[in-house]
Design a protein around this motif. Sequence first.
Motif, mmCIF file in Angstrom:
data_model
loop_
_atom_site.group_PDB
_atom_site.id
_atom_site.type_symbol
_atom_site.label_atom_id
_atom_site.label_comp_id
_atom_site.label_asym_id
_atom_site.label_seq_id
_atom_site.Cartn_x
_atom_site.Cartn_y
_atom_site.Cartn_z
ATOM 1 N N GLN A 76 22.641 48.535 32.686
ATOM 2 C CA GLN A 76 22.730 47.312 31.876
ATOM 3 C C GLN A 76 21.400 46.565 31.956
ATOM 4 O OE1 GLN A 76 26.770 45.332 32.273
ATOM 5 N NE2 GLN A 76 26.737 46.546 34.155
ATOM 6 N N PRO A 77 20.330 47.168 31.397
ATOM 7 C CA PRO A 77 19.008 46.537 31.522
ATOM 8 C C PRO A 77 18.968 45.182 30.841
ATOM 9 C CG PRO A 77 18.982 48.293 29.883
ATOM 10 C CD PRO A 77 20.308 48.380 30.578
ATOM 11 N N ASN A 78 18.191 44.298 31.454
ATOM 12 C CA ASN A 78 17.976 42.945 30.920
ATOM 13 C C ASN A 78 19.246 42.097 30.941
ATOM 14 O OD1 ASN A 78 15.235 43.566 30.268
ATOM 15 N ND2 ASN A 78 16.001 44.685 28.500
ATOM 16 N N LYS A 79 20.213 42.509 31.737
ATOM 17 C CA LYS A 79 21.433 41.729 31.889
ATOM 18 C C LYS A 79 21.588 41.352 33.362
ATOM 19 C CE LYS A 79 26.445 41.841 31.348
ATOM 20 N NZ LYS A 79 27.618 42.649 30.918
ATOM 21 N N ALA A 80 21.627 40.059 33.635
ATOM 22 C CA ALA A 80 21.758 39.607 35.022
ATOM 23 C C ALA A 80 23.118 39.996 35.581
ATOM 24 C CB ALA A 80 21.572 38.098 35.095
ATOM 25 N N MET A 81 23.105 40.513 36.816
ATOM 26 C CA MET A 81 24.357 40.908 37.463
ATOM 27 C C MET A 81 24.576 40.074 38.715
ATOM 28 S SD MET A 81 25.899 44.631 38.283
ATOM 29 C CE MET A 81 26.421 44.717 36.583
ATOM 30 N N ASN A 82 25.762 39.530 38.819
ATOM 31 C CA ASN A 82 26.125 38.684 39.950
ATOM 32 C C ASN A 82 26.130 39.489 41.251
ATOM 33 O OD1 ASN A 82 28.224 37.417 41.832
ATOM 34 N ND2 ASN A 82 27.900 35.822 40.302
ATOM 35 N N ARG A 83 25.691 38.849 42.342
ATOM 36 C CA ARG A 83 25.666 39.544 43.643
ATOM 37 C C ARG A 83 27.071 39.974 44.070
ATOM 38 N NH1 ARG A 83 24.128 35.511 47.285
ATOM 39 N NH2 ARG A 83 23.214 36.851 48.889
ATOM 40 N N ASP A 84 28.072 39.134 43.780
ATOM 41 C CA ASP A 84 29.450 39.499 44.131
ATOM 42 C C ASP A 84 29.896 40.751 43.375
ATOM 43 O OD1 ASP A 84 30.400 37.363 45.957
ATOM 44 O OD2 ASP A 84 29.883 36.085 44.273
ATOM 45 N N ASP A 85 29.501 40.841 42.102
ATOM 46 C CA ASP A 85 29.883 42.018 41.311
ATOM 47 C C ASP A 85 29.194 43.275 41.828
ATOM 48 O OD1 ASP A 85 29.954 40.155 38.183
ATOM 49 O OD2 ASP A 85 31.478 40.433 39.748
ATOM 50 N N ILE A 86 27.936 43.124 42.261
ATOM 51 C CA ILE A 86 27.221 44.270 42.836
ATOM 52 C C ILE A 86 27.924 44.724 44.110
ATOM 53 C CG2 ILE A 86 25.054 45.031 43.876
ATOM 54 C CD1 ILE A 86 23.603 43.054 42.014
ATOM 55 N N PRO A 104 32.310 66.401 32.520
ATOM 56 C CA PRO A 104 31.595 65.519 31.592
ATOM 57 C C PRO A 104 30.132 65.379 31.975
ATOM 58 C CG PRO A 104 33.700 64.577 32.188
ATOM 59 C CD PRO A 104 33.511 65.787 33.053
ATOM 60 N N GLN A 105 29.255 65.481 30.988
ATOM 61 C CA GLN A 105 27.835 65.398 31.238
ATOM 62 C C GLN A 105 27.404 63.953 31.381
ATOM 63 O OE1 GLN A 105 25.705 68.062 31.688
ATOM 64 N NE2 GLN A 105 27.697 69.091 31.798
ATOM 65 N N GLU A 106 26.598 63.717 32.382
ATOM 66 C CA GLU A 106 26.057 62.394 32.574
ATOM 67 C C GLU A 106 24.630 62.388 32.047
ATOM 68 O OE1 GLU A 106 28.345 60.938 36.528
ATOM 69 O OE2 GLU A 106 26.646 62.245 36.787
ATOM 70 N N ASN A 107 24.234 61.305 31.445
ATOM 71 C CA ASN A 107 22.937 61.242 30.804
ATOM 72 C C ASN A 107 21.883 60.661 31.726
ATOM 73 O OD1 ASN A 107 24.043 62.190 28.386
ATOM 74 N ND2 ASN A 107 24.754 60.122 27.906
ATOM 75 N N LEU A 108 20.667 60.906 31.324
ATOM 76 C CA LEU A 108 19.548 60.243 31.984
ATOM 77 C C LEU A 108 19.473 58.806 31.510
ATOM 78 C CD1 LEU A 108 16.751 62.924 31.452
ATOM 79 C CD2 LEU A 108 18.191 62.638 33.462
ATOM 80 N N ILE A 109 18.988 57.949 32.375
ATOM 81 C CA ILE A 109 18.692 56.580 31.970
ATOM 82 C C ILE A 109 17.180 56.426 32.047
ATOM 83 C CG2 ILE A 109 19.014 54.137 32.460
ATOM 84 C CD1 ILE A 109 21.661 54.815 33.781
ATOM 85 N N GLU A 110 16.548 56.166 30.927
ATOM 86 C CA GLU A 110 15.095 56.053 30.878
ATOM 87 C C GLU A 110 14.711 54.614 30.594
ATOM 88 O OE1 GLU A 110 14.738 60.194 28.455
ATOM 89 O OE2 GLU A 110 12.831 59.178 28.925
ATOM 90 N N LEU A 111 14.061 54.003 31.550
ATOM 91 C CA LEU A 111 13.497 52.664 31.384
ATOM 92 C C LEU A 111 12.081 52.733 31.937
ATOM 93 C CD1 LEU A 111 16.521 50.499 32.648
ATOM 94 C CD2 LEU A 111 15.819 50.872 30.287
ATOM 95 N N PRO A 112 11.128 53.145 31.084
ATOM 96 C CA PRO A 112 9.763 53.387 31.553
ATOM 97 C C PRO A 112 9.222 52.261 32.428
ATOM 98 C CG PRO A 112 9.985 53.938 29.238
ATOM 99 C CD PRO A 112 11.267 53.279 29.638
ATOM 100 N N PRO A 113 8.572 52.659 33.532
ATOM 101 C CA PRO A 113 8.128 54.013 33.911
ATOM 102 C C PRO A 113 9.171 54.789 34.710
ATOM 103 C CG PRO A 113 7.271 52.439 35.473
ATOM 104 C CD PRO A 113 8.044 51.640 34.457
ATOM 105 N N PHE A 114 10.428 54.358 34.672
ATOM 106 C CA PHE A 114 11.453 54.980 35.501
ATOM 107 C C PHE A 114 12.375 55.892 34.691
ATOM 108 C CE2 PHE A 114 10.541 52.577 39.244
ATOM 109 C CZ PHE A 114 10.104 51.341 38.800
ATOM 110 N N ILE A 115 12.820 56.952 35.341
ATOM 111 C CA ILE A 115 13.900 57.796 34.825
ATOM 112 C C ILE A 115 14.909 57.971 35.956
ATOM 113 C CG2 ILE A 115 14.567 60.068 33.955
ATOM 114 C CD1 ILE A 115 11.793 60.368 32.782
ATOM 115 N N LEU A 116 16.156 57.631 35.671
ATOM 116 C CA LEU A 116 17.215 57.829 36.648
ATOM 117 C C LEU A 116 17.997 59.072 36.234
ATOM 118 C CD1 LEU A 116 18.413 56.484 39.191
ATOM 119 C CD2 LEU A 116 20.120 55.432 37.708
ATOM 120 N N MET A 117 17.956 60.112 37.081
ATOM 121 C CA MET A 117 18.626 61.387 36.786
ATOM 122 C C MET A 117 19.989 61.361 37.472
ATOM 123 S SD MET A 117 15.258 63.747 37.445
ATOM 124 C CE MET A 117 16.012 65.263 36.858
#
Length: 228
Positions: free
Chosen positions: A169-179, A127-140
């Motif tokens: 999950q940009p702009n969504k707060a993530m709990n430290r326990d979940d991380i 399965p192909q994984e996509n890039l995540i683009e959140l300027p100025p960042f790109i996660l390959m």
Amino acid sequence: MKVLILEDEKPIRDLLCINLKRAGFEIAEASTGEEALSIAREQRDFDIAILDLMLPGLSGFEVCTLLRAQFPRLGIIMLTAKSQEIDKVMGLESGADDYVVKPFSPVELVARVRSLYRRMYPGEALPQENLIELPPFILMLDERKLLKDGQDIPLTPTEFMIVKLLMEQPNKAMNRDDILTAVWGQYFMGDLKIVDVNISRIRQKIGQESSGPQFLETVWGFGYIWRG
């Protein structure tokens, strides 16, 4: 790739589902051996099954034997807390292709699933994984690289997993326990501060300063959020 997960403990089953879905796999889940067999007979197009060993009703060994008899091309990974040599031998003799002992790293398990699939179907694309683009960042994701304005930012595997988790999950707060659970696994016994230490290092690497744009923000008393 389609994966059948048989695990009676819901937190572990959820952890498996989350990580395999993120890796691009189609998932079906079952909490008992009987349910897993019913799903497999109904859908009949699974590539790999991940089977817990200690189950109510039919054991993982019995499910493995029945699945192997009906679906000889199915890849099977046994997942269990048992680590004695005899259990591994029994699992392999019942038809399993691989054996993972709890507690396990979600990243390692995904890698084992991919490895088994490559052995089963050499030459076929995963399965192909996509890039995540959140300027100025790109996660390959396929090359496991983070770029900022086209420049490579070297990350450790743990830092990469945290960045991936937050950027998915940009702009969504993530709990430290979940991380902590998503990155280090459910059975990690360390302190939550390890999350904060890694976040601090990531901020240094991406060049985030208090006077500049805040890409990786702290949500006080809760966790972190990636702005994008």
